[in-house]
Design a protein around this motif. Structure first.
Motif, PDB file in Angstrom:
ATOM      1  N   GLU A  99       0.837  -1.213   0.000  1.00 56.21           N
ATOM      2  CA  GLU A  99       0.000   0.000   0.000  1.00 56.21           C
ATOM      3  C   GLU A  99       0.866   1.255   0.000  1.00 56.21           C
ATOM      4  OE1 GLU A  99      -2.733  -0.241   3.309  1.00 56.21           O
ATOM      5  OE2 GLU A  99      -3.411  -2.220   2.650  1.00 56.21           O
ATOM      6  N   VAL A 100       1.928   1.232   0.782  1.00 55.80           N
ATOM      7  CA  VAL A 100       2.844   2.377   0.824  1.00 55.80           C
ATOM      8  C   VAL A 100       3.538   2.540  -0.527  1.00 55.80           C
ATOM      9  CG1 VAL A 100       5.010   3.200   1.848  1.00 55.80           C
ATOM     10  CG2 VAL A 100       3.189   2.301   3.313  1.00 55.80           C
ATOM     11  N   TRP A 101       3.883   1.442  -1.176  1.00 60.25           N
ATOM     12  CA  TRP A 101       4.615   1.451  -2.440  1.00 60.25           C
ATOM     13  C   TRP A 101       3.811   2.017  -3.599  1.00 60.25           C
ATOM     14  CZ3 TRP A 101       3.214  -1.915  -6.562  1.00 60.25           C
ATOM     15  CH2 TRP A 101       4.086  -1.902  -7.658  1.00 60.25           C
ATOM     16  N   ILE A 102       2.522   1.765  -3.655  1.00 60.42           N
ATOM     17  CA  ILE A 102       1.732   2.127  -4.832  1.00 60.42           C
ATOM     18  C   ILE A 102       1.730   3.637  -5.082  1.00 60.42           C
ATOM     19  CG2 ILE A 102      -0.600   2.341  -3.839  1.00 60.42           C
ATOM     20  CD1 ILE A 102      -0.127   0.194  -6.847  1.00 60.42           C
ATOM     21  N   GLY A 103       1.684   4.434  -4.025  1.00 58.86           N
ATOM     22  CA  GLY A 103       1.681   5.892  -4.191  1.00 58.86           C
ATOM     23  C   GLY A 103       2.967   6.406  -4.825  1.00 58.86           C
ATOM     24  N   PRO A 104       4.126   6.060  -4.251  1.00 62.88           N
ATOM     25  CA  PRO A 104       5.375   6.493  -4.879  1.00 62.88           C
ATOM     26  C   PRO A 104       5.570   5.934  -6.294  1.00 62.88           C
ATOM     27  CG  PRO A 104       5.781   5.896  -2.616  1.00 62.88           C
ATOM     28  CD  PRO A 104       4.359   5.513  -2.915  1.00 62.88           C
ATOM     29  N   MET A 105       5.041   4.736  -6.568  1.00 69.53           N
ATOM     30  CA  MET A 105       5.174   4.203  -7.922  1.00 69.53           C
ATOM     31  C   MET A 105       4.421   5.087  -8.913  1.00 69.53           C
ATOM     32  SD  MET A 105       4.123   0.633  -9.774  1.00 69.53           S
ATOM     33  CE  MET A 105       2.423   1.081  -9.873  1.00 69.53           C
ATOM     34  N   ILE A 106       3.222   5.519  -8.537  1.00 68.49           N
ATOM     35  CA  ILE A 106       2.454   6.406  -9.413  1.00 68.49           C
ATOM     36  C   ILE A 106       3.157   7.749  -9.537  1.00 68.49           C
ATOM     37  CG2 ILE A 106       0.287   7.689  -9.599  1.00 68.49           C
ATOM     38  CD1 ILE A 106      -1.028   5.098  -8.379  1.00 68.49           C
TER      39      ILE A 106
END
Length: 180
Positions: free
Chosen positions: A117-124
């Motif tokens: 969940e934390v990863w998806i934001g920075p990936m976008i």
């Protein structure tokens, strides 16, 4: 912002027909978001030998092919709509579970899900920034994102282990001193 008249003109349909299928411009936006989510998941899931890097690269390729859609969704305010926000949350969870499975975590625990969940934001955010830096290769974006996910999952799980060790240590010492 795109006006309904422009949408109608580009689609080659009458205003009456447009409003027959979409009672508002937001209803039209919701339909587009739903279509794009299904399209992206289809692209990722149709790969025969899916890997973490393959899933991320497919997402990055999708972003590169449709930059205006990603920008509109994540910087244009569409995600503020409750129905679009719910569709995105469901899509993100599906993608998070997929990438965790590709890391070998078939049944993710709380720590793995938290990391994803934390990863998806920075990936976008990484993909949005990449749109302004075409000199950076898709492979580099893919590797950066995959490394970030691996690191987050590892750190979250190590943190959970350390917390559980610290939480159980006082119990052991209390049991030890009360029996001796």
């Amino acid at each position: 912002r795109t006006h309904v008249n422009e949408i109608i003109k580009r689609a080659g349909v009458s205003r009456t027909l447009f409003y027959h299928y979409f009672p508002s411009k937001m209803a039209f936006a919701r339909a587009i978001v739903e279509y794009e989510i299904l399209h992206l998941h289809g692209l990722v899931e149709q790969q025969t030998a899916l890997t973490l890097e393959g899933a991320i690269s497919t997402f990055a390729g999708y972003v590169k092919a449709r930059p205006d859609r990603l920008r509109a969704l994540h910087t244009g305010g569409l995600a503020q709509d409750p129905e679009i926000a719910a569709a995105l949350a469901t899509s993100f969870e599906r993608y998070e579970r997929l990438v965790l499975m590709l890391l070998g975590i078939a049944e993710p625990d709380e720590q793995a899900m938290f990391a994803a969940e934390v990863w998806i934001g920075p990936m976008i955010t990484l993909c949005l920034a990449w749109l302004d830096h075409p000199e950076i290769s898709q492979e580099t974006i893919t590797n950066m994102s995959a490394q970030t996910l691996r690191s987050l999952v590892s750190q979250a799980r190590q943190g959970a282990e350390q917390t559980s060790e610290h939480a159980s240590a006082p119990c052991r010492s209390i049991l030890y001193t009360s029996t001796h």
